[in-house]
Design an enzyme around this catalytic site. Structure first.
Site, PDB file in Angstrom:
ATOM      1  CE  LYS A 233     -10.334   2.704   5.045  1.00 59.96           C
ATOM      2  NZ  LYS A 233      -8.974   2.539   4.502  1.00 59.96           N
TER       3      LYS A 233
ATOM      4  CD  GLU B 236     -12.226   1.815   0.595  1.00 57.43           C
ATOM      5  OE1 GLU B 236     -12.682   0.833   1.216  1.00 57.43           O
ATOM      6  OE2 GLU B 236     -11.000   1.991   0.407  1.00 57.43           O
TER       7      GLU B 236
ATOM      8  CD  GLU C  17      -2.915  -0.629   2.554  1.00 58.50           C
ATOM      9  OE1 GLU C  17      -2.777   0.454   3.170  1.00 58.50           O
ATOM     10  OE2 GLU C  17      -3.700  -1.517   2.908  1.00 58.50           O
TER      11      GLU C  17
ATOM     12  CD  GLU D  15      -7.384   6.106   7.243  1.00 56.68           C
ATOM     13  OE1 GLU D  15      -7.725   5.018   6.730  1.00 56.68           O
ATOM     14  OE2 GLU D  15      -6.202   6.458   7.361  1.00 56.68           O
TER      15      GLU D  15
END
Length: 395
Positions: free
Chosen positions: A328, A325, A271, A334
């Site tokens: 999250k 997203e 990542e 985030e």
């Protein structure tokens, strides 16, 4: 490592680097597309078939999902996309039982393989950065059981097992030649490295220069974190020059691994990314910084770059993430790592769309048009090779 105690401490990183240089025997690898993480902590994402179509149009050939969603795995069937699946942290203890591990593989892998190109299983997520000592203790036994299940089913030749580790597992990361793991987890990391060496699997790290910059913006130069032109830093022990933070972080991990006696294990970035939006106190989380970081990283990937410590071995990288997203937890950043919005529109353009154009020349010109002049010079020396790589990707 068998290094004499009479040697000065500053000599240790130099010796480690020599060992790593001579043990690194890989030739420059052929061009491979950037991997991307496909997170699904949201209630408004496109359907899995639409995601497969998007990845295919972008010529993305590798992805990771954080579960074993049957609909997702079925959708990737008969595509050219390699998939890494994940055992969540709350299932790791169960996997220590060989019978349960075999059942998990039989349920979540065997029905889909080989039509769905499952190439890896991530057991847990950043386990060594948690406070759960039982989870840490169970991790390697779970990986051993799962590998045994792959062997039993004849799948171990095709699917490797690893786990991603946060840079928080390091005690020291600067300079890279002084990289070391925290003493309290060194024994557990050694067990992991033994397993990876025996199964010829990579060590995965989640590396985010953004976090380092956010936490100390007065000392860390933004351009160094973003791959932009900068003076960089020279490691005082190895005299290797680093012009970006990500490569320095990776080399710190390589040295930390060597300190534990394992110099031949490949390190992959499972990542990395940069958020396009954050809370008021999240310095640097902007659309422009996210675009620059990811685009510069993509250009370097197309150029098959390695790190200063392993210059002839292309660094494999998975970008985080495909989509923003919305569910999250945590700070605003985030929820804003995605290259795309849930409706399929780009959060910002890093040039990936150019890979689906009709000519390789258009691809490289689009990617380099807003890249730094220094990066364009680096690409220029191997432009023919880069064009051939893109041509290969497109055909």
């Amino acid at each position: 490592m068998g290094v004499s105690s009479r040697l000065k401490p500053r000599m240790i990183p130099v010796l480690l680097v020599y060992i790593l240089f001579f043990s690194e025997f890989g030739f420059l690898q052929t061009c491979r597309a950037l991997g991307i993480n496909y997170g699904q902590v949201a209630n408004n994402l496109p359907s899995p078939p639409q995601v497969v179509s998007l990845l295919t149009s972008l010529r993305i050939t590798k992805t990771r999902i954080y579960d074993t969603n049957p609909q997702v795995l079925t959708s990737f069937s008969n595509s050219s996309i390699e998939v890494i699946i994940t055992v969540p942290n709350d299932q790791v203890a169960l996997m220590t039982n060989p019978t349960q591990a075999l059942q998990w593989i039989s349920t979540n892998v065997k029905p889909y393989f080989p039509a769905t190109r499952i190439t890896g299983i991530a057991v847990g997520n950043e386990v060594y950065s948690t406070d759960d000592e039982t989870l840490k203790t169970n991790l390697v036994p779970a990986m051993i059981s799962m590998h045994g299940a792959l062997v039993q089913l004849g799948l171990d030749r095709y699917i490797h097992i690893s786990t991603d580790t946060s840079l928080a597992a390091l005690e020291t990361s600067f300079p890279p030649s002084m990289g070391s793991f925290k003493s309290e987890i060194a024994h557990q990391i050694s067990q992991l490295l033994s397993f990876l060496a025996q199964t010829n699997s990579p060590f995965w790290i989640n590396a985010y220069p953004y976090f380092a910059y956010k936490d100390d913006p007065t000392r860390i130069e933004l351009n160094y974190a973003l791959f932009n032109p900068n003076n960089g830093m020279v490691d005082p022990y190895t005299h290797l020059h680093y012009d970006n933070m990500l490569y320095a972080q990776v080399d710190a991990v390589i040295v930390a691994i060597a300190r534990l006696g394992y110099s031949g294990i490949e390190v992959h970035v499972s990542e990395t990314g940069w958020p396009s939006k954050g809370d008021p106190n999240e310095i640097g989380a902007t659309i422009e910084n996210a675009r620059v970081y990811n685009q510069n990283l993509l250009v370097r990937q197309l150029n098959n770059e390695g790190t200063p410590l392993r210059p002839n071995l292309k660094l494999e990288v998975y970008l985080f993430a495909l989509f923003n997203e919305n569910l999250k937890p945590g700070p605003a950043s985030e929820r804003n790592y995605g290259l795309y919005q849930p409706d399929g529109t780009m959060a910002y353009n890093v040039g990936l769309t150019s890979l689906s154009t009709s000519t390789s020349t258009a691809s490289i010109s689009t990617l380099t048009s807003s890249a730094s002049p220094e990066l364009e010079k680096k690409l220029g020396s191997s432009l023919t090779w880069t064009l051939l790589c893109i041509f290969t990707i497109m055909h």
